[in-house]
Design a protein around this motif. Structure first.
Motif, PDB file in Angstrom:
ATOM      1  N   LEU A 108       7.161 -70.748 -12.305  1.00 58.15           N
ATOM      2  CA  LEU A 108       6.456 -70.092 -11.755  1.00 58.15           C
ATOM      3  C   LEU A 108       5.194 -70.075 -12.423  1.00 58.15           C
ATOM      4  N   THR A 109       4.448 -69.539 -13.373  1.00 59.16           N
ATOM      5  CA  THR A 109       3.087 -69.775 -14.108  1.00 59.16           C
ATOM      6  C   THR A 109       2.555 -70.792 -13.520  1.00 59.16           C
ATOM      7  N   LEU A 110       2.742 -71.838 -13.226  1.00 58.60           N
ATOM      8  CA  LEU A 110       1.630 -73.177 -12.660  1.00 58.60           C
ATOM      9  C   LEU A 110       1.305 -72.614 -11.238  1.00 58.60           C
ATOM     10  N   PRO A 111       1.948 -72.342  -9.837  1.00 61.35           N
ATOM     11  CA  PRO A 111       1.860 -71.900  -9.119  1.00 61.35           C
ATOM     12  C   PRO A 111       0.728 -70.930  -8.842  1.00 61.35           C
ATOM     13  N   LEU A 112       1.616 -69.902  -9.758  1.00 56.51           N
ATOM     14  CA  LEU A 112       0.670 -68.279 -10.240  1.00 56.51           C
ATOM     15  C   LEU A 112      -0.726 -68.972 -10.597  1.00 56.51           C
ATOM     16  N   HIS A 113      -1.012 -69.819 -11.565  1.00 56.84           N
ATOM     17  CA  HIS A 113      -2.501 -70.098 -11.697  1.00 56.84           C
ATOM     18  C   HIS A 113      -2.896 -70.580 -10.651  1.00 56.84           C
ATOM     19  N   LYS A 114      -2.725 -71.807  -9.978  1.00 55.93           N
ATOM     20  CA  LYS A 114      -3.266 -72.451  -8.546  1.00 55.93           C
ATOM     21  C   LYS A 114      -3.862 -71.215  -7.919  1.00 55.93           C
ATOM     22  N   MET A 115      -3.186 -70.144  -7.268  1.00 55.73           N
ATOM     23  CA  MET A 115      -3.992 -69.104  -6.801  1.00 55.73           C
ATOM     24  C   MET A 115      -4.479 -68.671  -7.762  1.00 55.73           C
ATOM     25  N   TRP A 116      -4.387 -68.160  -8.709  1.00 54.91           N
ATOM     26  CA  TRP A 116      -5.822 -67.945  -9.127  1.00 54.91           C
ATOM     27  C   TRP A 116      -7.140 -68.407  -9.541  1.00 54.91           C
ATOM     28  N   ARG A 117      -6.918 -69.704  -9.936  1.00 57.05           N
ATOM     29  CA  ARG A 117      -7.995 -70.113  -9.088  1.00 57.05           C
ATOM     30  C   ARG A 117      -8.417 -70.544  -8.410  1.00 57.05           C
ATOM     31  N   ALA A 118      -7.566 -70.541  -6.927  1.00 55.59           N
ATOM     32  CA  ALA A 118      -8.522 -70.423  -5.766  1.00 55.59           C
ATOM     33  C   ALA A 118      -8.803 -69.323  -5.271  1.00 55.59           C
ATOM     34  N   ARG A 119      -8.290 -68.804  -6.001  1.00 57.26           N
ATOM     35  CA  ARG A 119      -8.780 -66.967  -5.896  1.00 57.26           C
ATOM     36  C   ARG A 119      -8.455 -66.486  -4.125  1.00 57.26           C
ATOM     37  N   SER A 120      -6.820 -66.958  -4.349  1.00 61.26           N
ATOM     38  CA  SER A 120      -6.103 -65.887  -3.329  1.00 61.26           C
ATOM     39  C   SER A 120      -6.295 -65.190  -3.200  1.00 61.26           C
ATOM     40  N   PHE A 121      -5.862 -64.071  -1.842  1.00 59.82           N
ATOM     41  CA  PHE A 121      -6.074 -62.886  -1.726  1.00 59.82           C
ATOM     42  C   PHE A 121      -7.291 -62.109  -2.703  1.00 59.82           C
TER      43      PHE A 121
END
Length: 417
Positions: free
Chosen positions: A158-171
């Motif tokens: 789960l760490t990998l997709p979460l990090h991609k989400m933080w990098r894309a600044r989702s929400f």
């Protein structure tokens, strides 16, 4: 693995001999400025290419050019790092450390004699070569243990997709403004769930010990992966912010900061850089590599030597057998006898004498067990995974002798404090 001592940097201050090299500190030096880094219209491709990657386009932004140049440099990283080197274990036949080779051989000769004498005594007393009370525990619900362990390993992904989400600044949430807090919460929930799991299943103590230790290892791996990539995410963000400068001149401090940040995003060998490492293959490779400290790239051996893998695997089973034999023959009987004798004592002095005698009887078996645990983990299990992944740095027991990974694994969150 040699540890590079380094202080913890906050807001990228005090970088590489530049005291106070933060955004504010750098931009406060308005008097020091020079032309913004420019490249001639006819760029020499050799100047922009490391020779191991595709040359940059003519209109590449300054941040990409800085990263390309950083691949050719060697300097100290901002993040407290582990210097991975291609080197063999002290126990490897190719090692230059021969001083204790005789003691190592004597240790195994002593264990061989212990097995022979124990087997002979058991045949005389019970008619069987070995006792099997602890051996029988290994097969209890072995399928449930294997499936649970596989699910636990998979849940760390789960760490990998979460990090991609933080990098894309989702929400609107990035790593530095809430992402790392979410990661802490995830790790707490994850740890609580998997620590409770073996007790909820009612497993025997051997399964509980293995599963709990593996849980702690995966927690440290997950933390290191998340927070090191989080650090790189913030580094990339700061580097791209420098590209937004439209002035014809740029402060020297900004140029120095650009170089430092670009180097931080590249791997030690310069073959890749963040965010190209954010792939499933890279994450799986990290899970299999025998290290707790995530790095974009590790030194590798030329090929996998499957004969060494087989040798390490056989040594693992041999050490587990010896550990079980030591516990079965020299630890468990003493514990049972001490328990029975303590119940018969009526004075504190008699109880203390029983405890002292029991502890004295356990000292040597515990020492043998400690040495075997050290060998099976740091030499054979990690050695087998190192050979499979071609991980070149085999000095695993530096973790114990030099406390290498702890600053990297546990202090990484201070970059965003």
């Amino acid at each position: 693995m040699a540890h590079t001592n380094g202080s913890t940097y906050t807001n990228f201050s005090s970088l590489n001999g530049h005291p106070g090299l933060s955004d504010e500190g750098l931009r406060s030096r308005r008097g020091d400025s020079h032309l913004k880094p420019e490249f001639p219209h006819h760029i020499d491709e050799d100047a922009l290419s490391s020779g191991r990657s595709t040359p940059l386009p003519q209109d590449a932004p300054p941040s990409m050019k800085s990263i390309h140049q950083a691949k050719k440099q060697k300097r100290r990283k901002l993040f407290p790092t582990v210097d991975y080197e291609e080197r063999v274990s002290h126990f490897d036949p190719q090692s230059k450390h021969h001083d204790f080779r005789g003691f190592f051989a004597l240790f195994w000769v002593g264990l061989f004699i212990m097995v022979l004498t124990t087997g002979a005594r058991n045949i005389k007393e019970t008619g069987r070569v070995f006792r099997t009370s602890i051996f029988s525990l290994f097969t209890d619900d072995i399928q449930g243990l294997a499936v649970s362990d596989l699910l636990m390993v998979a849940s760390t992904s789960l760490t990998l997709p979460l990090h991609k989400m933080w990098r894309a600044r989702s929400f609107g949430v990035g790593w530095g403004n809430g992402g790392y807090i979410c990661q802490y919460i995830l790790q707490l929930v994850w740890l609580t769930m998997w620590i409770y799991w073996p007790f909820a299943r009612g497993w025997v103590w051997t399964h509980q010990v293995f599963f709990t230790l593996h849980t702690l290892v995966l927690l440290m791996k997950m933390h290191s992966y998340a927070f090191y990539n989080g650090h790189l995410c913030e580094t990339e963000k700061k580097l791209h912010q420098l590209d937004k400068n439209t002035l014809s001149t740029e402060p020297k401090s900004d140029t120095a900061l650009r170089e430092v940040l670009a180097y931080e995003l590249t791997s030690p060998t310069g073959l890749t850089q963040y965010p190209r490492n954010l792939t499933w293959s890279n994450y799986l490779d990290y899970l299999l590599c025998p290290t707790l400290c995530y790095e974009i790239e590790y030194p590798r051996t030329p090929r996998v030597r499957w004969n060494i893998v087989a040798e390490k695997a056989a040594a693992v089973f041999g050490c587990v057998f010896l550990l079980t034999l030591t516990s079965e023959e020299f630890i468990a009987p003493v514990m049972r006898d001490a328990t029975a004798r303590l119940q018969e004592q009526h004075t504190v002095l008699d109880a203390l004498l029983v405890l002292g005698e029991s502890i004295n009887s356990l000292l040597f078996p515990f020492m043998v067990s400690f040495l075997l645990v050290f060998l099976v983990i740091f030499e054979y299990v990690l050695g087998a995974f190192a050979e499979i992944t071609r991980f070149a740095d085999r000095r695993f027991y530096s973790y114990v002798t030099h406390d290498v990974p702890l600053p990297r694994v546990f202090s990484s969150s201070s970059y965003f404090s």
